[in-house]
Scaffold this motif. Structure first.
Motif, PDB file in Angstrom:
ATOM      1  N   ALA A  63       0.824  -1.206   0.000  1.00 57.52           N
ATOM      2  CA  ALA A  63       0.000   0.000   0.000  1.00 57.52           C
ATOM      3  C   ALA A  63       0.859   1.256   0.000  1.00 57.52           C
ATOM      4  CB  ALA A  63      -0.941  -0.009   1.205  1.00 57.52           C
ATOM      5  N   VAL A  64       1.890   1.281   0.832  1.00 53.08           N
ATOM      6  CA  VAL A  64       2.763   2.460   0.898  1.00 53.08           C
ATOM      7  C   VAL A  64       3.574   2.589  -0.381  1.00 53.08           C
ATOM      8  CG1 VAL A  64       4.707   3.521   2.112  1.00 53.08           C
ATOM      9  CG2 VAL A  64       2.865   2.444   3.417  1.00 53.08           C
ATOM     10  N   GLY A  65       4.143   1.478  -0.849  1.00 51.55           N
ATOM     11  CA  GLY A  65       4.945   1.530  -2.064  1.00 51.55           C
ATOM     12  C   GLY A  65       4.142   1.927  -3.280  1.00 51.55           C
ATOM     13  N   ALA A 166       6.625 -19.495  -9.267  1.00 45.23           N
ATOM     14  CA  ALA A 166       5.677 -18.613  -9.952  1.00 45.23           C
ATOM     15  C   ALA A 166       5.757 -17.152  -9.535  1.00 45.23           C
ATOM     16  CB  ALA A 166       4.246 -19.119  -9.718  1.00 45.23           C
ATOM     17  N   THR A 167       6.788 -16.760  -8.788  1.00 37.89           N
ATOM     18  CA  THR A 167       6.816 -15.394  -8.276  1.00 37.89           C
ATOM     19  C   THR A 167       8.069 -14.649  -8.708  1.00 37.89           C
ATOM     20  OG1 THR A 167       7.852 -16.124  -6.208  1.00 37.89           O
ATOM     21  CG2 THR A 167       5.439 -15.988  -6.250  1.00 37.89           C
ATOM     22  N   HIS A 168       7.949 -13.325  -8.712  1.00 31.85           N
ATOM     23  CA  HIS A 168       9.077 -12.435  -8.953  1.00 31.85           C
ATOM     24  C   HIS A 168       9.584 -11.907  -7.610  1.00 31.85           C
ATOM     25  CE1 HIS A 168       9.105 -12.226 -13.291  1.00 31.85           C
ATOM     26  NE2 HIS A 168       7.808 -11.997 -13.319  1.00 31.85           N
ATOM     27  N   ALA A 169      10.805 -11.398  -7.627  1.00 36.44           N
ATOM     28  CA  ALA A 169      11.379 -10.790  -6.434  1.00 36.44           C
ATOM     29  C   ALA A 169      12.023  -9.466  -6.801  1.00 36.44           C
ATOM     30  CB  ALA A 169      12.410 -11.711  -5.784  1.00 36.44           C
ATOM     31  N   LEU A 181      17.227  -6.322   1.773  1.00 36.44           N
ATOM     32  CA  LEU A 181      15.770  -6.421   1.910  1.00 36.44           C
ATOM     33  C   LEU A 181      15.208  -7.003   0.621  1.00 36.44           C
ATOM     34  CD1 LEU A 181      13.649  -5.602   4.075  1.00 36.44           C
ATOM     35  CD2 LEU A 181      13.330  -3.466   2.816  1.00 36.44           C
ATOM     36  N   LEU A 182      14.221  -7.885   0.738  1.00 42.75           N
ATOM     37  CA  LEU A 182      13.635  -8.527  -0.439  1.00 42.75           C
ATOM     38  C   LEU A 182      12.142  -8.707  -0.243  1.00 42.75           C
ATOM     39  CD1 LEU A 182      15.015 -11.394  -2.575  1.00 42.75           C
ATOM     40  CD2 LEU A 182      12.780 -11.727  -1.492  1.00 42.75           C
ATOM     41  N   ARG A 183      11.402  -8.518  -1.319  1.00 44.26           N
ATOM     42  CA  ARG A 183       9.966  -8.772  -1.321  1.00 44.26           C
ATOM     43  C   ARG A 183       9.602  -9.580  -2.563  1.00 44.26           C
ATOM     44  NH1 ARG A 183      10.534  -7.667   3.143  1.00 44.26           N
ATOM     45  NH2 ARG A 183       9.418  -6.172   4.464  1.00 44.26           N
ATOM     46  N   ASN A 190       4.312  -5.349  -8.482  1.00 46.09           N
ATOM     47  CA  ASN A 190       3.909  -5.447  -7.084  1.00 46.09           C
ATOM     48  C   ASN A 190       5.102  -5.720  -6.180  1.00 46.09           C
ATOM     49  OD1 ASN A 190       1.304  -5.195  -8.049  1.00 46.09           O
ATOM     50  ND2 ASN A 190       0.808  -7.360  -7.860  1.00 46.09           N
ATOM     51  N   ALA A 191       5.999  -6.607  -6.634  1.00 44.94           N
ATOM     52  CA  ALA A 191       7.182  -6.918  -5.819  1.00 44.94           C
ATOM     53  C   ALA A 191       8.018  -5.666  -5.584  1.00 44.94           C
ATOM     54  CB  ALA A 191       8.014  -7.999  -6.500  1.00 44.94           C
TER      55      ALA A 191
END
Length: 279
Positions: A63-65, A166-169, A181-183, A190-191
């Motif tokens: 939300a913040v990003g 199936a995801t990006h980082a 830091l990683l999401r 979104n990542a």
């Protein structure tokens, strides 16, 4: 990612299911993990703004990003609070922002109302479709060896990708390539938004490092990086021509095909320090 045994207890970003796997023409029942993907609606002071498909993790960061990347708020302090509401259809993020930010958002929405069409819906001109990055990032020198270190560190930290494939980082790395830091998310945008939000919420200076992403480098990814004040974006896949032009205009060091010791610098290559291989 099919497997015979469950490697860990699933968390909210992962769904466990049964599947039929065929190898060498022989089918068999297996247990599998798949990445979760749900509609996430963003509301600002009660005003519905956007619905994104996202992995339901680190939603406060998202939300913040998203608010920062989209120019809805100017800094994290403009976000006064938020609530995460789970509904039948998905998730609603209720974000409370400063009154001036809400007024700006309402004015933007009024400018888009009543217009329809294909492509970039609601956008009347090319200038609106591709706004220039008004910000230029500060130059920073980066050892090329830091790229391989960052990518190695990312692979070890991508829990969702390891479980589901199936995801990006998106990662924030230090000047020597250390992963800070990683999401992760099913969506590359979104990542990166989650990463930017996490940095802002923790009060970290994003300029003191570089971004690395497990995707191609699009115009939007470059814009988000520049708005975050980061001087280098490294992607494991290719950039687009528009992304390169945008990076050049903003002074961003844009790197594509960053895999191991291999990479291609498309903008501000003079910032990279390349050391010769030992004899």
């Amino acid at each position: 990612m099919s497997m015979d045994a469950l490697p860990f207890t699933p968390h909210p970003g992962v769904r466990h299911l049964s599947a039929l796997r065929c190898q060498a023409g022989v089918p068999r029942e297996v247990e599998d993990f798949v990445a979760d993907e749900v509609p996430v609606a963003l509301q600002f002071n009660g005003l519905s703004h956007a619905v994104m498909l996202a992995t339901p993790l680190d939603l406060e960061d998202f939300a913040v990003g998203f608010s920062l990347s989209e120019g809805i708020v100017d800094h994290a302090g403009d976000v006064f609070g938020m609530d995460v509401e789970t509904v039948d259809q998905g998730i609603v993020l209720h974000v409370e922002v400063a009154s001036r930010c809400l007024a700006r958002l309402k004015e933007r929405r009024r400018a888009l109302s009543g217009r329809t069409g294909c492509g970039l819906c609601g956008v009347e001109s090319l200038a609106q479709a591709l706004p220039r990055c008004k910000r230029r990032v500060a130059p920073a020198v980066l050892p090329a060896a830091a790229l391989s270190g960052a990518l190695d560190g990312m692979r070890a930290r991508q829990a969702l990708q390891s479980a589901t494939g199936a995801t990006h980082a998106a990662a924030w790395c230090g000047p020597r390539g250390e992963l800070r830091l990683l999401r992760e998310d099913v969506g590359r945008h979104n990542a990166l938004d989650k990463l930017i939000g996490a940095l802002a919420r923790e009060g970290l200076d994003a300029a003191d490092g570089f971004f690395a992403v497990t995707s191609r480098a699009s115009y939007e990814m470059v814009q988000k990086t520049v708005r975050a004040g980061v001087g280098t974006l490294a992607a494991i896949s290719a950039p687009t021509a528009l992304a390169v032009r945008t990076a050049q205009a903003a002074g961003l060091c844009l790197i594509g095909f960053a895999r191991g010791r291999d990479w291609v610098a498309y903008s501000a290559a003079d910032r990279l320090i390349v050391e010769p291989l030992a004899a």
